[in-house]
Design a protein around this motif. Structure first.
Motif, PDB file in Angstrom:
ATOM      1  N   ASN A  51     -17.473 -35.569  28.993  1.00  9.70           N
ATOM      2  CA  ASN A  51     -18.830 -35.152  29.316  1.00  9.70           C
ATOM      3  C   ASN A  51     -18.795 -34.834  30.824  1.00  9.70           C
ATOM      4  OD1 ASN A  51     -20.226 -35.618  27.011  1.00  9.70           O
ATOM      5  ND2 ASN A  51     -19.956 -37.973  27.462  1.00  9.70           N
ATOM      6  N   VAL A  52     -19.543 -33.578  31.247  1.00  7.55           N
ATOM      7  CA  VAL A  52     -19.447 -33.200  32.492  1.00  7.55           C
ATOM      8  C   VAL A  52     -20.793 -33.167  32.930  1.00  7.55           C
ATOM      9  CG1 VAL A  52     -17.283 -32.265  32.539  1.00  7.55           C
ATOM     10  CG2 VAL A  52     -19.250 -30.896  31.822  1.00  7.55           C
ATOM     11  N   GLU A  53     -21.162 -33.204  34.370  1.00  6.91           N
ATOM     12  CA  GLU A  53     -22.294 -32.834  34.938  1.00  6.91           C
ATOM     13  C   GLU A  53     -22.067 -31.469  36.028  1.00  6.91           C
ATOM     14  OE1 GLU A  53     -24.210 -36.163  36.763  1.00  6.91           O
ATOM     15  OE2 GLU A  53     -24.199 -37.202  34.734  1.00  6.91           O
ATOM     16  N   ILE A  54     -23.024 -30.671  35.800  1.00  6.42           N
ATOM     17  CA  ILE A  54     -23.099 -29.520  36.603  1.00  6.42           C
ATOM     18  C   ILE A  54     -24.262 -29.374  37.397  1.00  6.42           C
ATOM     19  CG2 ILE A  54     -22.313 -26.993  36.848  1.00  6.42           C
ATOM     20  CD1 ILE A  54     -21.385 -27.220  34.142  1.00  6.42           C
ATOM     21  N   ALA A  55     -24.331 -29.526  38.801  1.00  2.75           N
ATOM     22  CA  ALA A  55     -25.342 -29.218  39.453  1.00  2.75           C
ATOM     23  C   ALA A  55     -26.236 -28.027  39.404  1.00  2.75           C
ATOM     24  CB  ALA A  55     -25.035 -29.591  40.977  1.00  2.75           C
ATOM     25  N   ALA A  56     -27.357 -28.048  39.648  1.00  2.00           N
ATOM     26  CA  ALA A  56     -28.201 -26.834  39.626  1.00  2.00           C
ATOM     27  C   ALA A  56     -27.703 -25.841  40.215  1.00  2.00           C
ATOM     28  CB  ALA A  56     -29.626 -27.114  39.996  1.00  2.00           C
ATOM     29  N   GLU A  57     -27.545 -24.497  39.663  1.00  2.00           N
ATOM     30  CA  GLU A  57     -27.128 -23.376  40.280  1.00  2.00           C
ATOM     31  C   GLU A  57     -25.720 -23.416  40.767  1.00  2.00           C
ATOM     32  OE1 GLU A  57     -30.392 -22.624  42.658  1.00  2.00           O
ATOM     33  OE2 GLU A  57     -31.282 -21.243  41.320  1.00  2.00           O
ATOM     34  N   ASP A  58     -24.779 -24.400  40.084  1.00  4.84           N
ATOM     35  CA  ASP A  58     -23.620 -24.420  40.596  1.00  4.84           C
ATOM     36  C   ASP A  58     -22.595 -24.048  39.448  1.00  4.84           C
ATOM     37  OD1 ASP A  58     -21.577 -25.369  42.257  1.00  4.84           O
ATOM     38  OD2 ASP A  58     -22.354 -27.626  42.406  1.00  4.84           O
ATOM     39  N   SER A  59     -21.375 -24.514  39.735  1.00  5.24           N
ATOM     40  CA  SER A  59     -20.268 -24.082  38.825  1.00  5.24           C
ATOM     41  C   SER A  59     -19.080 -24.987  38.748  1.00  5.24           C
ATOM     42  CB  SER A  59     -19.601 -22.565  39.069  1.00  5.24           C
ATOM     43  OG  SER A  59     -19.142 -22.769  40.389  1.00  5.24           O
ATOM     44  N   MET A  60     -18.074 -24.874  37.866  1.00  4.83           N
ATOM     45  CA  MET A  60     -17.104 -25.691  37.966  1.00  4.83           C
ATOM     46  C   MET A  60     -15.823 -25.087  37.099  1.00  4.83           C
ATOM     47  SD  MET A  60     -17.770 -28.262  34.461  1.00  4.83           S
ATOM     48  CE  MET A  60     -16.093 -28.724  34.463  1.00  4.83           C
ATOM     49  N   TYR A 118     -20.789 -21.848  34.657  1.00  2.00           N
ATOM     50  CA  TYR A 118     -21.709 -21.928  35.586  1.00  2.00           C
ATOM     51  C   TYR A 118     -22.946 -22.231  35.023  1.00  2.00           C
ATOM     52  CZ  TYR A 118     -18.805 -18.049  37.388  1.00  2.00           C
ATOM     53  OH  TYR A 118     -17.823 -17.131  37.740  1.00  2.00           O
ATOM     54  N   ASN A 119     -23.677 -23.047  35.817  1.00  2.00           N
ATOM     55  CA  ASN A 119     -25.175 -23.453  35.649  1.00  2.00           C
ATOM     56  C   ASN A 119     -26.254 -22.773  36.269  1.00  2.00           C
ATOM     57  OD1 ASN A 119     -27.322 -25.101  34.823  1.00  2.00           O
ATOM     58  ND2 ASN A 119     -27.088 -26.729  36.168  1.00  2.00           N
ATOM     59  N   PRO A 120     -26.653 -21.884  35.620  1.00  2.00           N
ATOM     60  CA  PRO A 120     -27.512 -21.017  36.416  1.00  2.00           C
ATOM     61  C   PRO A 120     -28.975 -21.539  36.433  1.00  2.00           C
ATOM     62  CG  PRO A 120     -27.475 -19.992  33.845  1.00  2.00           C
ATOM     63  CD  PRO A 120     -26.575 -21.368  34.292  1.00  2.00           C
ATOM     64  N   ASN A 121     -29.192 -22.558  35.891  1.00  2.00           N
ATOM     65  CA  ASN A 121     -30.718 -23.113  35.788  1.00  2.00           C
ATOM     66  C   ASN A 121     -31.050 -23.974  37.096  1.00  2.00           C
ATOM     67  OD1 ASN A 121     -31.016 -22.784  32.793  1.00  2.00           O
ATOM     68  ND2 ASN A 121     -28.864 -23.861  32.902  1.00  2.00           N
ATOM     69  N   LYS A 122     -32.300 -24.223  37.127  1.00  2.00           N
ATOM     70  CA  LYS A 122     -32.798 -24.789  38.230  1.00  2.00           C
ATOM     71  C   LYS A 122     -32.665 -26.669  38.454  1.00  2.00           C
ATOM     72  CE  LYS A 122     -34.572 -21.103  39.758  1.00  2.00           C
ATOM     73  NZ  LYS A 122     -34.084 -20.400  41.179  1.00  2.00           N
ATOM     74  N   LYS A 123     -31.974 -26.978  37.431  1.00  2.00           N
ATOM     75  CA  LYS A 123     -31.756 -28.434  37.303  1.00  2.00           C
ATOM     76  C   LYS A 123     -30.301 -28.741  36.905  1.00  2.00           C
ATOM     77  CE  LYS A 123     -36.595 -30.063  36.549  1.00  2.00           C
ATOM     78  NZ  LYS A 123     -37.281 -31.440  35.763  1.00  2.00           N
ATOM     79  N   LYS A 124     -29.799 -29.969  37.249  1.00  2.00           N
ATOM     80  CA  LYS A 124     -28.534 -30.254  36.728  1.00  2.00           C
ATOM     81  C   LYS A 124     -28.530 -30.509  35.263  1.00  2.00           C
ATOM     82  CE  LYS A 124     -26.508 -33.666  39.075  1.00  2.00           C
ATOM     83  NZ  LYS A 124     -26.348 -35.159  39.398  1.00  2.00           N
ATOM     84  N   VAL A 125     -27.542 -30.191  34.479  1.00  2.00           N
ATOM     85  CA  VAL A 125     -27.356 -30.313  33.244  1.00  2.00           C
ATOM     86  C   VAL A 125     -25.909 -31.358  33.059  1.00  2.00           C
ATOM     87  CG1 VAL A 125     -28.521 -28.235  32.412  1.00  2.00           C
ATOM     88  CG2 VAL A 125     -25.933 -28.278  33.038  1.00  2.00           C
ATOM     89  N   ARG A 126     -26.189 -31.898  31.718  1.00  2.00           N
ATOM     90  CA  ARG A 126     -24.905 -32.755  31.322  1.00  2.00           C
ATOM     91  C   ARG A 126     -24.338 -32.031  29.770  1.00  2.00           C
ATOM     92  NH1 ARG A 126     -26.669 -37.589  30.915  1.00  2.00           N
ATOM     93  NH2 ARG A 126     -25.893 -38.207  32.799  1.00  2.00           N
TER      94      ARG A 126
END
Length: 461
Positions: free
Chosen positions: A95-104, A61-69
């Motif tokens: 390397n993966v990118e997870i959108a803000a407040e999204d999951s994979m 999970y990316n619980p943050n307000k912005k996308k992360v790599r």
């Protein structure tokens, strides 16, 4: 003026929305950003070496307000774990990118090479996530277990024992005039569709503490009560002197098939403290064969829980036969105990000429149908001190409770021990019980002189 003002407000809000959207989708380099995970340790049940495991799922999970790599690093150079990210296998890093407040999702499997050890060996590894300079870790662990593998083979007399399981592929045949002996604690795992065909003899003798277990090849808890994972244990016409004592058989298509086609060749099987349960078709079926069953739980299947056909002599004492089967396949309207001179399907002629006689003592026959007993015409049957769910009023019943609920502790969950207020308590014949003083759990049933019906004696906590 009003129209122009509205247009102005719309443009401002639109620009703000685009700005916010862009901001939300911009990749952040904020060093405080971290990921969350569904578990901190991804645990596998026992994995047979070279066979492979079920697939486990890790959610990131990316619980943050912005996308992360994030860079994902598989730490082990020769890891037994295999990873699949976004539909593609990953061997070392990605390397993966997870959108803000999204999951994979990350899907993980394990295949462990032979360990040259009789006991299960813990194998561990980890997955590392590097995000904006932060390093996080999720552990992966599995117990690898070496197995003896047998594939489509015919074996002669031998003994199986020890802590190393046996894994059967295809059909394993115990040759005529030979005996397979299986000792306490041995686990026999049957691969999908596998059968054990006994032309000679099978003597499997466990203990209450260390039963012999026949089950499927999947060891995950999820598969504990799923039927149809393997084929059948089949005793053929030439089979003799078979003994199963303290044996647990589960999750196949047919638990036991005991068959013959000749009056001169009647197979015999003794079941003593045996559990047969969760079968997709039948738990126990005999065809013109002789059977003695003591302290047995025969439970839950799609068709025949206990089917006695053709001829032969069968005796059941302190057995619990029940069908509450609904979790995976709706049970057919076939009574728990079916007794018939004809072979299924109904009407198939019995050509052996062997008479059919059935005696049931101190036992419980129950299930979801109003009538769980189907005796055929001209069948010699007797029931002494039993609890039966049946609409039959027979002169061959002696001290029989009909239509009483035995009050199992948890029939849906598969616990067929008795509640304290069960009508099956203290309803047994002590004379019958004296030859079988211990129940399926090893508890003494004759201390108070009032044995309970079925395989389990009630015991206070």
């Amino acid at each position: 003026m009003t129209f122009s003002k509205n247009i102005y407000i719309f443009l401002v809000l639109s620009a703000l929305g685009v700005f916010m959207s862009c901001s939300k989708n911009d990749i952040s380099n904020d060093a405080s950003y971290q990921l969350d995970f569904s578990v901190d340790t991804l645990r596998f049940d026992t994995v047979f070496t070279e066979l492979g495991s079920a697939t486990k799922r890790l959610m990131v999970y990316n619980p943050n307000k912005k996308k992360v790599r994030s860079q994902i690093i598989l730490s082990g150079k020769e890891t037994p774990f295999r990873f699949n990210i976004d539909g593609r296998p990953v061997e070392n890093t990605c390397n993966v990118e997870i959108a803000a407040e999204d999951s994979m999702y990350i899907f993980v499997e394990a295949t462990i090479h032979p360990l040259n050890d009789e006991w299960p060996v813990l194998v561990t590894d980890s997955v590392i996530f590097e995000t904006n300079g932060n390093r996080q870790k999720v552990l992966t662990e599995a117990y690898g277990q070496d197995v003896f593998i047998l594939r489509d083979d015919t074996i002669q007399s031998q003994v199986w024992q020890g802590n190393k399981p046996y894994l059967i592929y295809g059909r394993l045949v115990v040759d005529s005039l030979h005996t397979l002996k299986i000792g306490p604690g041995v686990k026999v795992h049957m691969y999908q569709g596998a059968d054990l065909l006994v032309k000679g003899s099978l003597v499997a003798e466990g203990t209450t503490e260390e039963p012999v277990i026949f089950s499927g090849s999947r060891t995950e808890v999820l598969y504990d009560d799923i039927p149809g994972q393997w084929g059948s244990i089949i005793f053929s016409t030439t089979s003799r002197d078979n003994i199963l004592r303290n044996v647990y058989i589960r999750n196949g298509t047919n638990g036991i098939l005991l068959s013959t086609s000749s009056y001169d060749a009647v197979p015999y099987l003794l079941l003593d403290a045996v559990v047969i349960r969760d079968m997709s078709y039948s738990c126990l079926m005999t065809f013109s064969s002789d059977l003695d069953a003591y302290n047995c739980l025969i439970a839950n299947c799609g068709y025949y829980t206990t089917g006695l056909f053709g001829g032969g002599t069968s005796r059941f004492t302190h057995c619990t036969m029940v069908n509450n089967y609904s979790a995976y396949t709706r049970r057919k309207s076939i009574p728990v105990l079916s007794i018939s001179h004809a072979y299924p399907p109904e009407g198939t002629e019995n050509k052996t000429g062997i008479p059919l006689a059935v005696t049931v003592n101190n036992s419980i026959i129950y299930g979801t149908l109003n009538n769980e007993l189907l005796p055929g015409n001209d069948v010699d049957y007797k029931f002494h001190h039993c609890l039966l769910r049946t609409t039959i009023n027979s002169p061959f019943f002696e001290n029989v409770l009909t239509q009483a609920n035995p009050l199992f502790i948890d029939p849906i969950g598969g616990n067929f021990r008795l509640e304290e207020t069960s009508p099956a308590r203290n309803a047994g014949d002590i004379i019958i019980s004296e030859s079988i003083p211990l129940d399926l759990d090893g508890n003494n049933r004759i201390l108070d002189g009032k044995p309970d019906l079925g395989a389990y004696e009630w015991k206070s906590e």
